[in-house]
Scaffold this motif. Sequence first.
Motif, mmCIF file in Angstrom:
data_model
loop_
_atom_site.group_PDB
_atom_site.id
_atom_site.type_symbol
_atom_site.label_atom_id
_atom_site.label_comp_id
_atom_site.label_asym_id
_atom_site.label_seq_id
_atom_site.Cartn_x
_atom_site.Cartn_y
_atom_site.Cartn_z
ATOM 1 N N ASP A 341 0.843 -1.187 0.000
ATOM 2 C CA ASP A 341 0.000 0.000 0.000
ATOM 3 C C ASP A 341 0.888 1.250 0.000
ATOM 4 O O ASP A 341 1.772 1.395 0.857
ATOM 5 C CB ASP A 341 -0.884 -0.013 1.248
ATOM 6 N N ASP A 343 0.468 4.034 1.099
ATOM 7 C CA ASP A 343 0.315 4.821 2.325
ATOM 8 C C ASP A 343 0.707 4.018 3.570
ATOM 9 O O ASP A 343 0.403 4.419 4.701
ATOM 10 C CB ASP A 343 -1.129 5.303 2.454
ATOM 11 N N ASP A 345 2.754 2.224 6.655
ATOM 12 C CA ASP A 345 3.856 2.508 7.570
ATOM 13 C C ASP A 345 4.922 1.432 7.423
ATOM 14 O O ASP A 345 4.615 0.270 7.109
ATOM 15 C CB ASP A 345 3.367 2.514 9.014
ATOM 16 N N LYS A 383 7.011 6.614 8.593
ATOM 17 C CA LYS A 383 5.952 6.916 7.623
ATOM 18 C C LYS A 383 6.573 7.647 6.434
ATOM 19 O O LYS A 383 6.872 8.827 6.507
ATOM 20 C CB LYS A 383 4.888 7.799 8.272
ATOM 21 N N GLY A 385 5.167 7.811 3.195
ATOM 22 C CA GLY A 385 4.212 8.087 2.127
ATOM 23 C C GLY A 385 3.546 9.431 2.223
ATOM 24 O O GLY A 385 3.859 10.241 3.097
ATOM 25 N N PRO A 386 2.591 9.675 1.280
ATOM 26 C CA PRO A 386 2.158 8.690 0.272
ATOM 27 C C PRO A 386 3.191 8.504 -0.832
ATOM 28 O O PRO A 386 3.890 9.451 -1.194
ATOM 29 C CB PRO A 386 0.864 9.303 -0.268
ATOM 30 N N THR A 415 5.498 -0.957 -4.578
ATOM 31 C CA THR A 415 4.132 -0.568 -4.251
ATOM 32 C C THR A 415 3.141 -1.250 -5.186
ATOM 33 O O THR A 415 3.519 -1.889 -6.169
ATOM 34 C CB THR A 415 3.988 0.953 -4.328
#
Length: 700
Positions: A341, A343, A345, A383, A385-386, A415
Motif C-alpha cells: 500500500d 500509504d 507505515d 511513515k 508516504g504517500p 508498491t
Amino acid sequence: MIFKRFMTFATLISLVFIPLFSSPVDAQTYFSDDFENPAESEDKWEVITGDWQVADGVYHQLSTADPWLTSMVAADNWNDEWVEYTIEFMVKPLTEGDAPVNVLFRVQDPVPPIWADRNGPNTHMYRWIVNGWTNTESRPYMYNAGTSEMLAQTNNSLEVGNWHNIKLVVTKTGLAGYVDNVEMFDVEHAEWTDGRVGIQAYSGIMDFDNFIIYGSGPCASSPNPPDGAIQPDTWVSLGWSPGAYAVSHDVYLGDNFDDVEEASRDSVVFRGNQTSTFYVAGFPGFAFPDGLVPGTTYYWRIDEVNDTEPNSPWKGDVWSFSIPPKTAYAPNPANGAEQVDPDADLSWTEGFGAKLHTVYFGDNFDDVNNAAGGLPQGNTTYKPGPLKLAETYYWRVDEFDAVDTYKGDVWSFTTQGAVGNPNPANGAVDVKQTQIITFSPSIFAASHQLYFGTDKDAVKNADTGSPEYKGTRDLGAESYDPGMLEWDTTYYWRIDEVNNTNADSPWTGILWSFTTANFLIVDDFESYNDLDPADPDSNRIFNAWLDGYGDPTNGSLVGYETPPFAEQTIVHGGNQSMPLYYDNSVGYSEATLTLTYPRDWTENGVSTLTIWFRGISDNAAETLYVALNGSAVVNHDNPDAAQATTWTEWTIDLQAFADQGVNLANVNTIALGLGNRNNPVAGGSGTMYFDDIRLYPPAP
C-alpha cells in the motif's frame, strides 16, 4: 487416505472404505477401528444408547428415537494415563435439521445413560458439539457435577450425505477442534485430564469410519522454544515432551546444523545424558558459559534413550532458535515485498540492545546504501508516504545501542501495481539448470525490458545497450528461457516496465536473484499443482508419477484424494513431497516417472543417486527399491526401511545400474517401489513419503 481422482462415483464408493488410515509419522496409535471386521469392532466399543451396527466397512447409527445415541471406546481399550492425544475420524450425517455429530472425551465413569443425565451430579465429561443448533454452530462444553460451561462458539455446518474429517487435539492444558482441516476452536481448559472417549449421534442417523486416537511416538516432540523461534536473551532454557518409551535423554546443542545432525556421544556438541526434560545454556557453569551470541542460530537435538528397548536410542529432529542480531531485522513490509500500500507505515524489530534507530529511505539503492548522518529516533516505525504506485523503494535502519552503531541491510519493496511474483523466488537456491523464469506484469506495463546475468552490479545498472539486456517483451509474454544454466552459480535479473504513454515510464524493477544447484535435480516435487486437467498448466503429481491404479499386479497409489494432491506438511525440502501408498497383497507396488531432463546421468561427472524417504512406524516391512529404464533394480539394504520415522537419505552408486546394462547417458524412467519386483509375493501395506531425488558428482 490416498486415492485416484478420476473414476466413476460407483468406483469411488467401492474404494473409499479400504483401510488406508494410520496415525501420523512418529505418532503412537492408542486406539483405532476401520470397522472392516464386525467381531473385532464389537469388542472395541461399549454402546450406551442407540442402534449401532458395523456393516459395509462403517459404523452405522440407525436410530433417531433418542438424542443420547452414544457409543464409547470400551474400558478395556482405554488407559487413563492417556491425557494427551488426537482423535480423528470420518463422519457422514444422513439426517437433516437438528442432528449434530458429537465427540465425547475426558468422560469419567459412570457414562450418563440418558440425555437428561448430561447435567447430573455424577457426570464429569467434555463434549464437542460439531454442528449443532440446526447445523449452524460448533461448541465445546464441559459438564461437571450438575453444571455446564460453553468453552467456545464458532459457525459451522456439515453437508448431509457427504463425508467430513473431524479432528480433536487434547493436551494437558487445552483442546483444539478441526473440521475438514479448518480450525473451530483452540482453548485452554483442563478441569481434569483423564477419562474415556466416545462418539454421539444426536437424534440423527449417521455413518462413522476410520476412527483413530493417537499420541506421542518414541521421539521427543514439542520443542520449547518452538523450532525456528527468536530467543530474546543470551541464555535459554530448552524444554521438550518426552517420547513414549524414554527413560533418559541425550542432549545435543551447537551452532552448526551439520554438527548437530550428525553428532554422536563422542561429539563436541553432545551435552550429556539426563532424565529431566529441560536444559539450560548461556550461563556460567553451563554450555556457552559466556552467553549466547547475538545474531547466531543455534541447533539442538534430543535423542530418546531406553536401554531395555532394542530400537533405542530414537534419534530426534534437529530444532533451532536464534538470538536477535545487533542490527535491525524482520522488516515490515518484508524485504522484497510486493503490492505494498503506498500509504503504508514501515516497521521493524529492533536489534539486540538497540536504544535509537536511524532510517534512510529512497528510490535509489546506492543513495540509501551510502547515506549517513540521519536523525536518530526512538520509534520502530516510519511513515514515508504517500508513495507512487508501481514503484520500487529502498530503506535501511541503523541501530545504536548507546555504545556502537550497527549499519543495517538495505531492504526493498514495490508498491501496488508493480512487476512481481518472480519465479524462481527472490533468493531461491538449488534451482534447476533448466529453469524458465516468469513474472507478473505491473498495472501500467505495455511491455517489459528484461535484464539477466551473473554480475550483480552489471544487472542492477544495465540499460538497453548493455550485454545484460535480453530484449523487450510484449504484454502477455512474461517469461524468459535463459537456456542451460551453469551449476552452483548465482544469477541476477531485473524487469523494467515500459509504457510510452506514461511520463513516469520506464519503471525500474527490483533486482532479483537465484542460485542454481551443484547437483542435478531428478525431481524435487515442487512443480506439481492441483489445477484442473483442462488447464494447460495442470501438472498433478499422479499424472507424472504413474502408479498401480487399474493394474491388478501393482498396489501403489500416488497422491491424495482431494487437493492438495502432494504432501505439504511431511517434507524434506521445499514445500512438497510425494506420498505413496503401497498394498503388496497384489505382489508389489511401484510408481514410475518418465524423464525429460535430466536423461544424461553422466553430465558433469555425476556418479551418485540420492533419494530422501520417510515411512511410518506401523508400515509393513517391505523391501524398498528403485528401478531405472524399467529393468535395473537396486534394493535398499535395510529390510525395515519402510518403517523409518525420520527423513533418511538413500545413496546409490550409479555403477550399480550400469552393471545391469543401463546406459547412464540415456535414462528414460525411474521407478520407486516396495516389494520384490522380480519375484512378487503377497505382503503388507503402508504409506511412504519421497522427496529431493538428486544426482551428485564425486565429492572434491
